[in-house]
Design a protein around this motif. Structure first.
Motif, PDB file in Angstrom:
ATOM      1  N   PHE A  39       3.048  -2.684  10.479  1.00  0.00           N
ATOM      2  CA  PHE A  39       3.668  -2.280   9.229  1.00  0.00           C
ATOM      3  C   PHE A  39       4.599  -1.097   9.463  1.00  0.00           C
ATOM      4  O   PHE A  39       4.252  -0.145  10.154  1.00  0.00           O
ATOM      5  CB  PHE A  39       2.600  -1.929   8.189  1.00  0.00           C
ATOM      6  CG  PHE A  39       1.980  -3.156   7.615  1.00  0.00           C
ATOM      7  CD1 PHE A  39       2.429  -3.673   6.412  1.00  0.00           C
ATOM      8  CD2 PHE A  39       0.986  -3.822   8.290  1.00  0.00           C
ATOM      9  CE1 PHE A  39       1.883  -4.829   5.889  1.00  0.00           C
ATOM     10  CE2 PHE A  39       0.433  -4.977   7.775  1.00  0.00           C
ATOM     11  CZ  PHE A  39       0.872  -5.486   6.577  1.00  0.00           C
ATOM     12  N   ASN A  68       4.873   1.592  -1.970  1.00  0.00           N
ATOM     13  CA  ASN A  68       4.178   0.348  -2.246  1.00  0.00           C
ATOM     14  C   ASN A  68       3.446   0.478  -3.586  1.00  0.00           C
ATOM     15  O   ASN A  68       3.544   1.509  -4.266  1.00  0.00           O
ATOM     16  CB  ASN A  68       3.225  -0.024  -1.103  1.00  0.00           C
ATOM     17  CG  ASN A  68       2.141   1.024  -0.877  1.00  0.00           C
ATOM     18  OD1 ASN A  68       1.909   1.904  -1.705  1.00  0.00           O
ATOM     19  ND2 ASN A  68       1.479   0.942   0.262  1.00  0.00           N
ATOM     20  N   VAL A  87       6.743   3.834   1.686  1.00  0.00           N
ATOM     21  CA  VAL A  87       6.909   2.881   2.788  1.00  0.00           C
ATOM     22  C   VAL A  87       8.342   2.833   3.278  1.00  0.00           C
ATOM     23  O   VAL A  87       8.601   2.431   4.410  1.00  0.00           O
ATOM     24  CB  VAL A  87       6.442   1.461   2.396  1.00  0.00           C
ATOM     25  CG1 VAL A  87       4.942   1.426   2.180  1.00  0.00           C
ATOM     26  CG2 VAL A  87       7.170   0.949   1.174  1.00  0.00           C
ATOM     27  N   ASN A 137       9.112  -4.571   4.790  1.00  0.00           N
ATOM     28  CA  ASN A 137       8.772  -4.008   3.483  1.00  0.00           C
ATOM     29  C   ASN A 137       9.493  -4.734   2.346  1.00  0.00           C
ATOM     30  O   ASN A 137      10.153  -4.114   1.506  1.00  0.00           O
ATOM     31  CB  ASN A 137       9.084  -2.508   3.452  1.00  0.00           C
ATOM     32  CG  ASN A 137       8.128  -1.710   4.305  1.00  0.00           C
ATOM     33  OD1 ASN A 137       6.918  -1.928   4.283  1.00  0.00           O
ATOM     34  ND2 ASN A 137       8.647  -0.782   5.086  1.00  0.00           N
ATOM     35  N   TYR A 156       9.364  -6.585  -1.031  1.00  0.00           N
ATOM     36  CA  TYR A 156       8.485  -6.530  -2.196  1.00  0.00           C
ATOM     37  C   TYR A 156       8.456  -7.880  -2.902  1.00  0.00           C
ATOM     38  O   TYR A 156       9.490  -8.487  -3.157  1.00  0.00           O
ATOM     39  CB  TYR A 156       8.986  -5.456  -3.172  1.00  0.00           C
ATOM     40  CG  TYR A 156       7.876  -4.709  -3.857  1.00  0.00           C
ATOM     41  CD1 TYR A 156       7.307  -3.586  -3.258  1.00  0.00           C
ATOM     42  CD2 TYR A 156       7.374  -5.118  -5.089  1.00  0.00           C
ATOM     43  CE1 TYR A 156       6.284  -2.890  -3.867  1.00  0.00           C
ATOM     44  CE2 TYR A 156       6.358  -4.426  -5.709  1.00  0.00           C
ATOM     45  CZ  TYR A 156       5.806  -3.315  -5.095  1.00  0.00           C
ATOM     46  OH  TYR A 156       4.787  -2.633  -5.694  1.00  0.00           O
ATOM     47  N   VAL A 182       4.390  -4.997  -0.811  1.00  0.00           N
ATOM     48  CA  VAL A 182       5.317  -5.282   0.276  1.00  0.00           C
ATOM     49  C   VAL A 182       4.675  -6.210   1.293  1.00  0.00           C
ATOM     50  O   VAL A 182       3.453  -6.276   1.422  1.00  0.00           O
ATOM     51  CB  VAL A 182       5.782  -3.993   0.979  1.00  0.00           C
ATOM     52  CG1 VAL A 182       6.584  -3.129   0.044  1.00  0.00           C
ATOM     53  CG2 VAL A 182       4.597  -3.224   1.560  1.00  0.00           C
ATOM     54  N   ASN A 225       5.649  -7.766   5.504  1.00  0.00           N
ATOM     55  CA  ASN A 225       6.498  -7.639   6.682  1.00  0.00           C
ATOM     56  C   ASN A 225       6.412  -8.895   7.526  1.00  0.00           C
ATOM     57  O   ASN A 225       5.323  -9.423   7.751  1.00  0.00           O
ATOM     58  CB  ASN A 225       6.055  -6.448   7.540  1.00  0.00           C
ATOM     59  CG  ASN A 225       6.263  -5.127   6.866  1.00  0.00           C
ATOM     60  OD1 ASN A 225       7.327  -4.536   6.961  1.00  0.00           O
ATOM     61  ND2 ASN A 225       5.248  -4.644   6.151  1.00  0.00           N
TER      62      ASN A 225
END
Length: 413
Positions: A21, A124, A130, A329, A331, A353, A355
């Protein structure tokens, strides 16, 4: 029976690697003005040319009936020139050309840099930072594309872990469901499919949550991954066939498996029926091919971040990866009940979020849907060509991916 795994969020087999992350960055604070231009109004228009010439500038175009003019200036010199010009008695005022954001009614839209990046920082759902700044316009210009089309009437098949039945931002967009896994039918208990589907088609301007890249699209929910995020190549092949039979114009596959002749045949059959297929390139941080993304009739997608740089985890290789799209990240929607990815990563229910190239792939699939919608008489060949030829040639183009980072606005024109 070959097993397949998602291309985002978790550690994966077959060279997908583990997702790390993204930590908060150290980018400079966001700029609130547009680079390379300022606005100026003169008290004495007869003096305009002389004043501008003193600073090496040329007269610009008028701005409506305001009396002000839009002047091109060297990028990075905007504020310096504004200060100098403001001291000239012939100048009524000089000011920046400010960035204007869309007035969206979706509560988390300002966290969706992939759709509209102003260099914003955001947290987040739990409130943890983030993303600390980014690069303005390192996005896919989705908001601009919506001035042309929202993708109404286009069906996008999401072949994944299912789409939740309890999130009002994405559940109503599902028009058909089928289960090709041994997981629970009509539900997403893993979380991945719901996140992917929201990236494609979450409802825009409904006062809740987020907006999909193609907010007018509908979703065909083909569940090919079970409630642990695992499926089979046969199940995926069946899901592709089902999607074609149910009118999908685009199929998204944010997952990976070793090469399979059966799977390749299913892909080729779908392509021959006129469908655009999009697949994640994987998260191994290397050039190892994964499938179905690496098949010639699938658009393989790598991941970028909010500065248009390649994501550290993204698989790459311009010989087989076609385009890139934001995958750090990103969303989107999640189930509002307990789900595996929520438990593993302490995610709040509903939105957060994600990844991975799993997040990049649906951005491209949604862009393909928008391109279908905006070009009467389009074919899968022409839609794919639109996506690839209109991509922005960011750094890494020709090395990490062949055509650049997708641009939805250019693809729909």
């Amino acid at each position: 029976m070959k097993k397949l795994l998602i291309a985002g969020f978790t550690a994966a087999i077959m060279g997908l690697g583990a997702i790390t992350f993204a930590a908060p960055g150290t980018a400079a604070p966001q700029s609130s003005h547009i680079a390379g231009q300022i606005m100026i109004k003169f008290r004495d228009n007869g003096a305009a040319a002389g004043v501008l010439h003193q600073h090496g500038l040329s007269e610009g175009t008028g701005i409506g009936s305001t009396g002000a003019h839009l002047i091109t200036v060297p990028a990075g010199k905007e504020l310096q020139l504004i200060d100098a010009l403001s001291q000239n008695p012939a100048v009524e005022y000089a000011e920046p050309d400010q960035l204007v954001s869309a007035a969206s009614a979706d509560q988390y839209f300002d966290r969706q840099y992939a759709l509209q990046n102003t260099g914003q920082s955001f947290t987040n759902t739990a409130g943890t930072l983030v993303v600390a700044g980014g690069v303005a316009d390192a996005d896919v210009d989705a908001v601009e594309a919506w001035n042309v089309t929202s993708g109404s009437g286009i069906r996008v098949a999401v072949l994944d872990s299912g789409v939740t039945n309890d999130n009002d931002d994405i559940t109503p967009k599902v028009v058909a469901r089928a289960n090709f896994s041994n997981g629970e039918s009509g539900q997403d208990n893993y979380g991945h499919g719901t996140h992917v589907a929201g990236i494609v088609a979450a409802t825009a301007n409904n006062t809740i949550g987020v907006a999909g890249v193609c907010p007018g699209c509908t979703i065909l929910d083909g569940k090919v991954l079970n409630d642990s995020g695992v499926g089979s190549s046969s199940g995926l092949a069946n899901g592709i066939n089902w999607a074609v039979s149910n009118g999908a114009q685009v199929i998204n596959m944010s997952l990976g498996v070793r090469a399979s002749r059966t799977l390749e045949t299913a892909v080729n059959n779908a392509w021959s029926k006129g469908v655009v297929l999009v697949g994640a390139a994987g998260n191994g941080g290397n050039e190892t091919k994964i499938y179905p993304g690496a098949y010639p009739n699938v658009i393989a997608v790598a991941a970028t971040d909010n500065t248009d740089a390649k994501a550290s985890f993204s698989t790459y290789g311009a010989s087989w990866v076609d385009v890139a799209a934001p995958g750090v990240n990103v969303y989107s929607t999640f189930p509002k009940h307990t789900f595996v990815l929520g438990t593993q990563n302490n995610r709040s229910f509903g939105y957060d979020v994600g990844n991975g190239t799993s997040m990049s792939s649906p951005i491209v699939a949604a862009t393909a849907a928008l391109a279908w919608s905006s070009h009467p008489g389009a074919t899968n060949t022409s839609v794919r060509a639109n996506i690839e030829s209109s991509a922005d040639p960011i750094s890494g183009t020709g090395t990490y991916w062949a055509h650049g980072r997708v641009n939805a606005d250019r693809a729909v024109r």
